[in-house]
Design a protein around this motif. Structure first.
Motif, mmCIF file in Angstrom:
data_model
loop_
_atom_site.group_PDB
_atom_site.id
_atom_site.type_symbol
_atom_site.label_atom_id
_atom_site.label_comp_id
_atom_site.label_asym_id
_atom_site.label_seq_id
_atom_site.Cartn_x
_atom_site.Cartn_y
_atom_site.Cartn_z
ATOM 1 N N ALA A 74 0.830 -1.203 0.000
ATOM 2 C CA ALA A 74 0.000 0.000 0.000
ATOM 3 C C ALA A 74 0.863 1.251 0.000
ATOM 4 O O ALA A 74 0.570 2.228 -0.710
ATOM 5 C CB ALA A 74 -0.926 -0.011 1.212
ATOM 6 N N ALA A 75 1.938 1.237 0.782
ATOM 7 C CA ALA A 75 2.838 2.390 0.818
ATOM 8 C C ALA A 75 3.512 2.603 -0.532
ATOM 9 O O ALA A 75 3.693 3.747 -0.985
ATOM 10 C CB ALA A 75 3.888 2.189 1.915
ATOM 11 N N ALA A 79 3.251 5.889 -2.938
ATOM 12 C CA ALA A 79 4.443 6.601 -3.416
ATOM 13 C C ALA A 79 4.421 6.752 -4.927
ATOM 14 O O ALA A 79 4.742 7.827 -5.467
ATOM 15 C CB ALA A 79 5.697 5.849 -2.966
ATOM 16 N N VAL A 80 4.012 5.688 -5.625
ATOM 17 C CA VAL A 80 3.957 5.746 -7.092
ATOM 18 C C VAL A 80 2.894 6.749 -7.537
ATOM 19 O O VAL A 80 3.112 7.542 -8.471
ATOM 20 C CB VAL A 80 3.674 4.350 -7.672
ATOM 21 C CG1 VAL A 80 3.375 4.435 -9.171
ATOM 22 C CG2 VAL A 80 4.848 3.423 -7.406
ATOM 23 N N THR A 81 1.733 6.729 -6.881
ATOM 24 C CA THR A 81 0.651 7.651 -7.253
ATOM 25 C C THR A 81 1.049 9.095 -7.035
ATOM 26 O O THR A 81 0.792 9.964 -7.882
ATOM 27 C CB THR A 81 -0.619 7.321 -6.445
ATOM 28 O OG1 THR A 81 -0.988 5.955 -6.658
ATOM 29 C CG2 THR A 81 -1.774 8.213 -6.866
ATOM 30 N N LEU A 89 -5.835 5.498 -7.609
ATOM 31 C CA LEU A 89 -4.942 4.519 -7.011
ATOM 32 C C LEU A 89 -4.820 3.293 -7.913
ATOM 33 O O LEU A 89 -5.771 2.948 -8.626
ATOM 34 C CB LEU A 89 -5.465 4.099 -5.638
ATOM 35 C CG LEU A 89 -5.434 5.170 -4.542
ATOM 36 C CD1 LEU A 89 -6.198 4.692 -3.318
ATOM 37 C CD2 LEU A 89 -4.014 5.534 -4.172
ATOM 38 N N PRO A 90 -3.657 2.618 -7.889
ATOM 39 C CA PRO A 90 -3.495 1.425 -8.743
ATOM 40 C C PRO A 90 -4.443 0.286 -8.376
ATOM 41 O O PRO A 90 -4.708 -0.581 -9.217
ATOM 42 C CB PRO A 90 -2.032 1.013 -8.495
ATOM 43 C CG PRO A 90 -1.369 2.232 -7.961
ATOM 44 C CD PRO A 90 -2.411 2.965 -7.198
ATOM 45 N N VAL A 160 -3.573 3.492 4.917
ATOM 46 C CA VAL A 160 -2.394 4.013 4.210
ATOM 47 C C VAL A 160 -2.782 4.484 2.813
ATOM 48 O O VAL A 160 -2.370 5.572 2.357
ATOM 49 C CB VAL A 160 -1.291 2.934 4.135
ATOM 50 C CG1 VAL A 160 -0.133 3.410 3.257
ATOM 51 C CG2 VAL A 160 -0.779 2.588 5.532
ATOM 52 N N LEU A 161 -3.592 3.681 2.120
ATOM 53 C CA LEU A 161 -4.050 4.070 0.787
ATOM 54 C C LEU A 161 -4.882 5.348 0.838
ATOM 55 O O LEU A 161 -4.728 6.240 -0.014
ATOM 56 C CB LEU A 161 -4.870 2.934 0.168
ATOM 57 C CG LEU A 161 -4.121 1.679 -0.285
ATOM 58 C CD1 LEU A 161 -5.121 0.616 -0.753
ATOM 59 C CD2 LEU A 161 -3.143 2.002 -1.407
#
Length: 305
Positions: A74-75, A79-81, A89-90, A160-161
């Motif tokens: 989730a972290a 970070a990617v987003t 979100l992915p 987290v998300l």
């Protein structure tokens, strides 16, 4: 002339040698906290034990490691987003627990026997029932503790998300709705998986047997259901796919959330159960949770004798 006393006859002491020693024992005159306090204490102790708190360092390794494994993906997604300035979100909130089902199953398999098998092995259950706690109190405390621990495990990555989505300035309304749907899904999952795990673990005092049995029940059932669904899809029997999903815990959760929480299904073709079939999924889930509670109560009425 002295008369010999028969062997073993007590000899009366000469004079009064009776002594009463006051060693400080006093009757308890404090508050009687009763069953509710005992039930809360057992719940708190069992919840702490599910993460190794209050136990040896060795007992903390696996639950803490699984918690980290649940949160790290989730972290990374957050970070990617944020770095890529993504628009979404992915992975959906409702999808996360389904993807991480192997970690969840391993956690249940490790902690359900820890919660109840040790009490059976060392025969401490009758001590719990001596006073003032009763069978229903023990079952409720253990069930609630494991379900709460599992909810923490599955809800933490969703938090987290959600925090990452807000940090990335995604739509607040959409993210809040998705986060709420995810919490409902993992709450139902926590109750269902905890009940199944505790019922299986309560059968044997051997922790190793309990771990193997829980893993087998959760993973083999999913593998068998997924295989049958794939066969039905290949043969064009799409109507049977939803009904086959009733026979695995994780597909039950997937069916409920795809029918009522707007989630994308993991069933072949991505088509989950409809509303009518979804009602059956909800009833089966609730029935399994109630059955698990009933079986645990029946089991501990016998164990506590």
């Amino acid at each position: 002339m002295a008369v010999e006393q028969p062997l073993g006859t007590p000899v009366a002491p000469s004079g009064d040698q009776t002594r009463i020693h006051d060693i400080g024992y006093r009757a308890y005159d404090g508050p009687r906290l009763g069953r509710a306090y005992a039930r809360r204490s057992l719940y708190a102790q069992s919840l702490r034990g599910a993460y190794g708190l209050g136990r040896s360092a060795k007992s903390k390794v696996l639950p803490v490691l699984l918690f980290v494994v649940m949160c790290v993906p989730a972290a990374i997604m957050v970070a990617v987003t944020v770095a890529a300035k993504g628009k979404e979100l992915p992975l959906d909130y409702t999808r996360y627990a389904i993807v991480m089902q192997a970690v969840i199953s391993l956690y249940v398999a490790s902690q359900a026997p820890q919660s109840v098998s040790r009490d059976l092995r060392f025969r401490t259950v009758p001590l719990y029932f001596s006073r003032p706690i009763e069978t229903a109190d023990y079952v409720r405390a253990k069930y609630a503790a494991l379900a709460s621990a599992l909810f923490v495990l599955t809800a933490a990555p969703l938090l987290v998300l959600y925090a990452g989505a807000l940090l990335a300035k995604l739509d607040f309304t959409d993210q809040t709705e998705g986060f709420a749907q995810g919490l409902v899904s993992v709450a139902l999952l926590s109750l269902l998986f905890s009940g199944i795990g505790l019922v299986i673990a309560s059968v044997t005092p051997r922790r190793g047997f309990g771990i193997a049995a829980v893993i087998a029940a959760l993973t083999i059932s999913y593998g068998a259901v997924s295989t049958l669904q794939a066969i039905a899809d290949a043969q064009g029997s799409t109507g049977a796919i939803a009904w086959i999903g009733l026979f695995s815990p994780i597909t039950l959760i997937d069916g409920v959330q795809s029918a009522f929480l707007g989630a994308r299904s993991i069933f072949p073709g991505g088509v989950g159960p409809g509303t009518a079939e979804g009602v059956v999924y909800v009833l089966v889930c609730l029935g399994l949770i109630a059955a698990a509670y009933g079986l645990l109560t029946r089991r501990y009425k016998k164990v506590g004798l």
